[in-house]
Design a protein around this motif. Structure first.
Motif: not given
Lengths: 453, 453
Positions: B207-209, B303-312, B339-342
């Protein structure tokens, strides 16, 4: 769009290996017993090798059939692809047509499985339970570990201590295949214990590791020894490389004017060169054939053609070869597979007959060539293969100077995925060239055994 | 002797990518602006990507033509081989027919160059001078470094600090291709400096990168950003994998009953699965399609199927996807690429439509499967690919239990040559499984942006 790679289906894997020995204008020099200095017979080798491999070692058949179970395993990666290096040609702005045979597609990443597989097969057929060998950088050890696993043999590898510590990834590869790996010198053998008693912190050497592996094999009826280069049967197995190139160059509608390979023990070079050399001896097209060796270990360009031992501890028979003296210890250059004091007797004999050329390349020039190649073709070569790349680039630049287009075919014998530390050191300016070690070589050559030949 | 590998000549490289979006029974959810929460338009993405890639991102064309210069580079390794895993079948004693598509033959060792090359091409066409990206384990970074070099672009990679330190070989590969690699967080960007000010010893994160790479690209008209997975155009490029499999399975005289791929961002899975899924939607054969993810990062299964950000850091637009919450930080499992949250919006949507199955595999089971595979087939898989291997072996063992023969096709998306440290740790008993981190995920999901959908 012109093709860049030439693939053959697996039914085009050669059905026989090509034996150059009976085609040569002069027979190979005999192997001598280290005690009697008389030619040895097959029985002398029986403690170490199964009879099928000994028969290949002295075979005068022009072709040796490849057993079906060996071809079956070869199918995993053979026929290996032949590439036209079009992006490299553009980068060099050369009229040369550059081709490379890519042996890095084998699961172990080099040409070595091409002999490891038949060696494991013949040992399995002979009822052997375990194979024992030595390895330096680990290309050979990982190949034999894989082949042993495929045929249900145990595998024991003595890995030169300095590589054991510096190349944990190669060791991990061998262990993933189920092999047992010991740092050499080890406390497991008399020869290892003797070295450790004298120098407990010994870095080890290929010569010491050979002694350990041979000792284990000679002392156990269920264990045989296996070698990854130098011997006739090893070079024989590699000839599928050149045989496949015949067909692939025909697909490319071209014919090599120059062949290039790197030489350490001589097996990948022989693999690509012998079929072409043999065809030339039988009246076919006659390419120039160039062996490229490291300047720090220049057996072909600076060594003497003489009888010498294959190992440092003088346990092996005597063979006539280009040698720097069996007590010569090459400096720690990164092309570990090219750090051998001698050269395959067959390659040596062929150089002596004037059938090939040899040249030496400095370490920094080899890496510069490797980086140039990687940036053009994507493939990062093994440090050993960089010597062949350097030789091919030199030939291509000569074409440019002379304004002629020649077809250059070289053997890219392995990738450098397990050797990236050497690229890190190169980029950091930590690698160096080596002057020809004339005094050390002179001293080692002075100790050659007194055999008239 | 039955064939083990199925090769296609390079003129059989597909001429178009397969776009599944217009074939789906329900359209993909729109991408939302993080400020307005309204659907974004192409112009919103223009600072980061060239218009040709933005057009692909929203394309409703069923086929997107592959430019000739891209196919020209693809020829270096494509079509990638399809293997029948006969030795693995024997080792498992299963009636299943197991096939694998091997993407490790690319020079960078994974499927990633298949999108890196067109991304570099379109950027070059648009007059871009430099590409900027992030990388975790380094498979994507080394692929973009190579592709950038081929097209004469500069390449700047922000590599997650912990990988930068632990994977010097991957970094060396990028630098050999001429890329500039910085450990992230770096002092080169405002986002990097902010993190370093707060925690000077930060290990970094993907996310930081991403924030650093996006910041550099957004602030320089000559630099664009490139992403190695998740986005529609990235998945589109990977569909050549499945398209090649159509022909190769026909050569094998077989048809897959089950397709298996591992999922991190979703691109290698989509590459093999989308052509088959699309064909099924059009009335063709209907294989089961199984996505395999790590139990420690189970976006599809938990996980939940929902709107979210691609990065931290919440700089990207909002996409509807299966997510564990963009602030969830997965544990340090060795399959860094997973290792990706989405999950890619397209893969998420297709799971939501009930067209695929998903399951999670523990780290130790994945490595056990990888070692089993290596000992049978010789190829050591990447830790990410081990998840697909584990899924395929489970399917094959189920065939054995049920006494039925099914054809299982999985994507072996890369080799493990640069990941041997993880095999060393596995053999030494230093790896562990991870329980499902339900509390951390619940906390991260509680922070999802409030978008009704």
């Amino acid at each position: 769009m012109d093709a860049v790679k030439f693939l053959l289906p697996e039914d085009r894997i050669p059905k026989a290996w090509y034996n150059i020995a009976p085609r040569l204008p002069k027979p190979l020099w005999p192997v001598l017993h280290p005690g009697t200095l008389q030619p040895i017979g097959p029985a002398d080798l029986e403690p170490l090798f199964p009879m099928a491999l000994i028969a290949q070692e002295v075979s005068t058949d022009p072709w040796v059939e490849i057993p079906e179970p060996v071809r079956d395993v070869y199918r995993q990666w053979r026929p290996a692809p032949l590439y036209r290096a079009r992006r490299l040609e553009m980068a060099l702005d050369t009229p040369a047509r550059i081709y490379y045979k890519y042996e890095g597609v084998s699961p172990a990443g080099s040409h070595k499985p091409t002999t490891a597989v038949p060696q494991a097969f013949y040992n399995k057929e002979a009822g052997v339970k375990r194979l024992c060998t030595e390895t330096g950088a680990g290309q050979w050890g990982s190949s034999l570990a894989m082949a042993s696993r495929f045929f249900g043999l145990e595998c024991k590898v003595f890995m030169v201590r300095v590589s054991y510590d510096q190349k944990p990834y190669r060791r991990a590869l061998m262990e993933t295949f189920g092999a047992t790996v010991s740092a050499s010198p080890s406390p497991e053998t008399a020869s290892g214990r003797a070295i450790l008693a004298a120098s407990p912190d010994s870095n080890g050497s290929l010569g010491i590791a050979i002694s350990e592996a041979v000792e284990i094999a000679a002392g156990d009826p269920h264990t045989k020894y296996a070698l990854g280069s130098v011997l006739n049967h090893v070079l024989l197995h590699q000839t599928v490389i050149g045989l496949e190139c015949f067909e692939q160059m025909e697909m490319a509608g071209d014919e090599p004017d120059v062949l290039v390979g790197c030489t350490g023990g001589g097996s990948n070079f022989a693999g690509i060169a012998f079929p072409y050399l043999g065809r030339a001896l039988e009246g076919g097209p006659k390419p120039r054939v160039v062996a490229v060796e490291p300047a720090a270990c220049p057996s072909l360009t600076k060594g003497r053609f003489a009888y010498d031992f294959g190992d440092t501890s003088h346990l092996t028979p005597l063979v006539k070869m280009h040698t720097l003296g069996s007590t010569y210890v090459p400096p720690g250059l990164h092309a570990g597979g090219l750090r051998y004091h001698g050269m395959a007797p067959l390659v040596s004999h062929i150089l002596d007959l004037g059938l090939i050329e040899a040249r030496a390349v400095q370490q920094l020039d080899a890496f510069a060539a490797g980086v140039r190649f990687a940036q053009a073709e994507g493939i990062v070569p093994a440090p050993e293969a960089n010597h062949a790349v350097a030789g091919a680039i030199d030939e291509a630049l000569r074409c440019k100077e002379e304004g002629v287009s020649r077809a250059i075919l070289f053997n890219l014998c392995g990738h450098g995925h397990f050797d990236m530390q050497s690229y890190i050191n190169y980029a950091a300016g930590k690698l160096r060239n080596y002057d020809y070690p004339s005094e050390e070589v002179a001293a080692a050559l002075a100790g050659l055994p007194p055999v008239a030949a």
